[in-house]
Enzyme design. Structure first.
Site, PDB file in Angstrom:
ATOM      1  CG  ASN A 137      -1.919   1.012   1.350  1.00 10.54           C
ATOM      2  OD1 ASN A 137      -1.594   1.904   1.140  1.00 10.54           O
ATOM      3  ND2 ASN A 137      -1.941   1.318   2.234  1.00 10.54           N
ATOM      4  CE  LYS A 189      -0.228   3.401   4.703  1.00 12.96           C
ATOM      5  NZ  LYS A 189      -0.750   3.413   6.461  1.00 12.96           N
ATOM      6  CG  HIS A 246      -5.923   1.919   5.284  1.00 15.60           C
ATOM      7  ND1 HIS A 246      -5.263   3.192   6.287  1.00 15.60           N
ATOM      8  CD2 HIS A 246      -4.611   0.700   4.955  1.00 15.60           C
ATOM      9  CE1 HIS A 246      -4.554   2.609   6.697  1.00 15.60           C
ATOM     10  NE2 HIS A 246      -3.680   1.687   5.127  1.00 15.60           N
ATOM     11  CD  GLU A 296      -3.202   5.499   6.575  1.00 14.16           C
ATOM     12  OE1 GLU A 296      -3.029   6.301   4.907  1.00 14.16           O
ATOM     13  OE2 GLU A 296      -1.986   5.338   7.039  1.00 14.16           O
ATOM     14  CD  GLU A 326      -3.327  -1.717   7.405  1.00 14.89           C
ATOM     15  OE1 GLU A 326      -2.349  -2.229   7.011  1.00 14.89           O
ATOM     16  OE2 GLU A 326      -4.096  -1.251   7.598  1.00 14.89           O
ATOM     17  N   GLY A 350       2.438   2.501  10.765  1.00 12.94           N
ATOM     18  CA  GLY A 350       3.798   3.425  10.754  1.00 12.94           C
ATOM     19  C   GLY A 350       4.235   4.399  11.995  1.00 12.94           C
ATOM     20  CB  SER A 369       5.192  -1.979  12.153  1.00 12.33           C
ATOM     21  OG  SER A 369       4.552  -0.295  12.392  1.00 12.33           O
TER      22      SER A 369
HETATM   23  P1  13P Z   1       3.475   0.952   8.022  1.00 11.35           P
HETATM   24  O1  13P Z   1       3.843  -0.415   7.136  1.00 11.35           O
HETATM   25  O2  13P Z   1       4.013   1.836   7.273  1.00 11.35           O
HETATM   26  O3  13P Z   1       2.904   0.151   8.965  1.00 11.35           O
HETATM   27  O4  13P Z   1       1.790   0.602   7.134  1.00 11.35           O
HETATM   28  C1  13P Z   1       0.331  -0.230   6.958  1.00 11.35           C
HETATM   29  C2  13P Z   1      -0.428  -0.440   6.312  1.00 11.35           C
HETATM   30  O5  13P Z   1      -1.021   1.208   7.043  1.00 11.35           O
HETATM   31  C3  13P Z   1      -1.420  -0.627   5.076  1.00 11.35           C
HETATM   32  O6  13P Z   1      -2.143  -0.026   5.034  1.00 11.35           O
END
Ligand code: 13P
Length: 225
Positions: free
Chosen positions: A8, A10, A82, A84, A149, A155, A186
């Protein structure tokens, strides 16, 4: 056993990263690249996923993209819900479910993301939160995947313990016998092997590490080994 690797990006990446992926992962069928819309194309070289679609089928929604449009580009996967999107765009469980249903109607497999916040985790409410999200987000029809997640692991460099991931995935497996279950939050080249080794983890959803070709390549070889 081969595991799924879902990258992903983003709102990151570039044409250059896309080229690097094409060279590194040509014809890989267990790697799905959820890149921003502008980078999705019908190339046979990579398997793409979208990061989002709108929750209505069509209409006067300037700037939005529908499930049908995505499907016309032969995109077979789409992230929905997600954290976010939930945090910055106010997506609630009912919207997540609508998006998942639109994906399925258009032949796209929705990868439905769910997970607890730090506060919920610290209060020991992880399973309770996930059960509610499952009840409210999953569509009537079957062809979807789930990504667990934990919001606090995204992150941050922090992850739940192996035992905690194992217990969440067992709960998910008991409810969703045949569904592909991903873990995200992560995941990196150092912890991927241990995470792929957990029972009922069918793959990983990877944010930050997917932007680094060396890291994602290392994760991919662990998943394919
Ligand atoms: P990270 O791997 O940066 O923690 O992000 C995970 C994520 O949100 C994948 O959709």
């Amino acid at each position: 056993m081969q595991k799924w690797v879902v990258a992903n990006w983003k709102m990151n990446g570039s044409k250059n990263l896309l080229e690097e992926y094409k060279n590194a992962f040509k014809k890989s069928n267990n790697l799905i690249v959820c890149a921003p819309f502008t980078y999705l194309n019908e190339t046979a070289e990579l398997v793409f996923g979208a990061q989002n679609i709108y929750h209505e089928a069509k209409g006067a929604f300037t700037g939005e993209i529908s499930a049908q449009m995505v499907s016309e580009f032969n995109i077979k996967y789409c992230l929905v819900g997600h954290s976010e999107r939930r945090q910055y765009f106010g997506e609630r469980n009912d919207i997540v479910r609508k998006k998942a249903e639109l994906c399925i109607e258009n032949g796209i497999i929705p990868i439905i993301c769910m997970g607890e916040t730090l506060e919920q985790y610290e209060a020991g409410k992880t399973q309770e939160v996930l059960e509610l999200q499952l009840r409210e987000c999953i569509p009537g029809k079957n062809n979807f995947w789930i990504a667990y997640e934990p919001v606090w692991a995204i992150g941050t460099g922090k992850t739940p313990t192996i035992e905690e991931i194992r217990s969440v995935h067992l709960m998910l497996r008991e409810k969703l016998e045949k569904t592909v279950l991903l873990y995200g939050g992560s995941v990196n080249a150092s912890n991927a092997e241990a995470i792929f080794g957990i029972a009922n983890v069918d793959g990983a959803l990877i944010g930050g590490a997917s932007l680094d070709l060396a890291a994602i390549s290392a994760i991919y070889s662990l998943a394919s080994g």
